[in-house]
Design an enzyme around this catalytic site. Structure first.
Site, PDB file in Angstrom:
ATOM      1  CE  LYS A  79     -13.656  17.171 -17.804  1.00 22.49           C
ATOM      2  NZ  LYS A  79     -13.382  16.207 -16.715  1.00 22.49           N
ATOM      3  CB  SER A 154     -11.164  13.261 -18.245  1.00 16.49           C
ATOM      4  OG  SER A 154     -11.915  13.845 -17.191  1.00 16.49           O
ATOM      5  CB  SER A 178     -10.772  13.645 -14.250  1.00 13.53           C
ATOM      6  OG  SER A 178     -10.777  12.442 -14.956  1.00 13.53           O
TER       7      SER A 178
END
Lengths: 486, 99
Positions: A79, A154, A178
């Site tokens: 990420k 997210s 997330s």
């Protein structure tokens, strides 16, 4: 043999060790797929072809020399919230569009040391603030199951990359859901570890008392492999816990006969969509067939978790994000006329709307006259929420329920109503406030879109969670469903 | 709890953000809705509840108070400053503060 991109991490590792596959071969295969398909899904912000291939060659040489390792030569994605030395790290924001970190996050360093091959950095909601990936400065990620729907957030880029077979696994971070919510919406497996299990050093901070990194994979077994590498005490993170890391793969095959699974009545009340409820019930029936015992429990304060979270998380964010001032790194506005103008225009131009909203809510909640009513109150409610879980875990081993209230929704469906978006995390947020570990597992389909089953464990009981998840995946095939046809 | 556009502009100023005029009216509406959600907390009695800042009730771990110096301080500084918007002789440059 099945297509290379259908192999799990465990399968890749086994083929690499048997020398039936080279790291260069599998890495190049993924890089080719990313080059062809990333524009469809927008799940990567940066792709590191050269770095990936040279890491793959190094892994191949090590394997040829007799080296062994669960992640040696295995490709994956990070990420874009983890600092990667020499590789742009944006956190989904214009503020960090030019930020090339001079150091590696601990998670990055650990996985590098284990020989894992990073393909690139995945897209995300700006500063991890969002549940749909629509707040990314680099454009929204599309859900591989239906390109008109969101992948969740997210960690939406990581979830979509794994679902679209543009990475066999990825890292994510989870502050209010997330990892778990995008895992549910994209039909993959995601694990948020206990707070303190994985180092936060070099992970760009959103809400420091809630943030935790974890694996996003196709299977629970792969999640165990990644967690083995990511976990552990780190002196560079003052909230990192100094508790020995077990081998999370060692207990996957244990039977779960007699495992007590608590069903909170608040997660199954009339607010839960009936179709979603029936999918979750069907998944629970599978666990029952494996010998688990379902027990009704209560989490009486769970309705207060979203309100408490939207004080604590923005308050911590407003403090954490004060570092972005245009002086030492990141975006700086053009031609500032004085220092005040430099700060204010840099931040006004560099942050997106949702980030600004949360900074404002946080600053307001912490301001003189409101601190007790908001921040202190939220911290008291936080303790009540934790106590609910502590009481529940006196009766049960694991708590189960839905991961999200509904499957993936269409782009723009929540409009620009922040509260509607916040309620997307109604089942995940309490876990972060309490600091507990939790997973989302693929558990069925609704209108051709995946739904997730959430399992919540006791503190540092990731082994037990992964064991239950793995056992579930030995009798179901939801985790093998794929939106990819090629 | 409602919040006025004027309070938004003031809070934004404290957070070094510029939000005023019509923007402040719009933002006040949205933040008002968030505060309404947050106010649900007020329904629960927390008078005897200790606030919780860390879910494990952990306290800050401290190390020995010894400075850790990099082996090559100048090179380290230069490497860290490579990503700065403006530097000169190892210093970060900002607009003139004092005349």
């Amino acid at each position: 043999m099945k297509p290379l991109h259908e192999l799990t991490l465990a399968e890749i590792q086994s083929l690499l060790q048997q020398k039936q596959l080279s790291s260069r071969e599998i890495t190049q295969h993924y890089l080719d797929r990313i080059a062809q398909q990333n524009s469809t899904y927008n799940c990567y912000i940066s792709i590191d072809d050269q770095g990936a291939l040279s890491a793959a060659d190094a892994a191949d040489a090590a394997i040829a020399g007799g080296a062994n390792g669960a992640l040696l030569g295995v490709p994956f994605a990070h990420k874009d919230i983890f600092c990667t030395q020499g590789i742009k790290t944006t956190c989904g924001s214009k503020m960090l569009d030019n930020f090339i970190p001079p150091y590696d996050a601990t998670v990055v360093a650990k996985m590098k040391a284990d020989g894992a091959v990073m393909l690139g950095k995945t897209n995300m909601d700006e500063f991890a603030m969002g549940s749909s990936n629509e707040t990314s400065y680099f454009g929204a990620v599309k859900n591989p199951w239906d390109l008109d729907t969101v992948p969740g957030g997210s960690s939406g880029g990581s979830a979509a990359a794994v679902a679209a077979r543009l990475a066999p696994a990825a890292t994510g971070t989870d502050t209010g859901g997330s990892i778990r919510q995008p895992a549910a919406l994209c039909g993959i497996t995601g694990l948020k570890p206990t707070y303190g299990r994985v180092s936060r050093y070099g992970m760009i901070a959103f809400a420091s008392s809630l943030d935790q990194a974890g694996p996003m994979t196709r299977t629970a077994e792969d999640a165990a492999l990644l967690l083995n590498s990511m976990s552990g005490h780190d002196a560079k993170d003052s909230t990192s816990t100094d508790i020995a890391v077990p081998d999370y793969t060692a207990t996957l095959n244990q039977p779960i006969k007699g495992l007590k699974i608590g069903l909170p009545k608040e997660y199954f009340d009339d607010r839960l969509d009936t179709a979603m409820a029936s999918k979750v019930q069907a998944a629970l029936a599978e666990l029952e067939k494996l010998g688990a015992v379902l027990v009704d429990i209560e989490l009486p304060n769970s309705a207060l978790s979203v309100p408490a979270y939207y004080v604590i998380a923005p308050a911590e964010a407003s403090s954490n994000l004060s570092r972005f001032d245009g002086v030492r790194y990141g975006y700086r506005c053009e031609n500032p006329k004085d220092l005040e103008d430099l700060y204010t225009r840099t931040r006004t131009e560099g942050f997106g709307d949702e980030v600004k909203r949360r900074i404002l809510v946080g600053a307001y909640a912490l301001s003189a006259g409101y601190y007790d009513a908001y921040y202190r109150k939220a911290q008291q409610v936080r303790r009540l929420i934790k106590q609910d879980f502590v009481s529940a875990f006196e009766k049960v081993d694991i708590i189960a329920g839905p991961t999200s209230p509904s499957p993936a929704f269409k782009f723009g469906e929540k409009g620009d109503d922040p509260v509607a978006m916040y309620l997307e995390d109604i089942y995940t947020i309490a876990v972060n406030l309490a600091g507990l570990p939790a997973m989302s597992l693929p558990a069925g389909m609704m209108n051709n879109m995946p739904v997730g089953l959430q399992l919540v464990g006791n503190y540092f009981a990731e082994q037990q969670l992964l064991n239950a998840a793995h056992q579930f995946q030995t009798v179901t095939d939801w985790h093998q469903q794929s939106p990819v046809t090629d | 709890m409602t919040i006025t556009p004027e309070q938004i502009a003031i809070t934004a100023g404290l957070a070094k953000l510029k939000i005023d005029g019509d923007d402040a009216i719009e933002v006040a509406k949205r933040i008002g809705a968030i505060l309404e959600l947050v106010d649900q907390m007020q329904a629960v009695d927390t008078s005897n509840v200790e606030p919780m800042a860390n879910s494990l009730d952990a306290v800050q771990r401290l190390r020995a108070d010894n400075a850790i110096r990099p082996e090559n301080p100048i090179e380290t500084r230069d490497a860290l400053q490579q990503i700065a918007p403006a530097i000169e002789e190892g210093l970060f440059l900002v607009p003139k503060v004092i005349d």
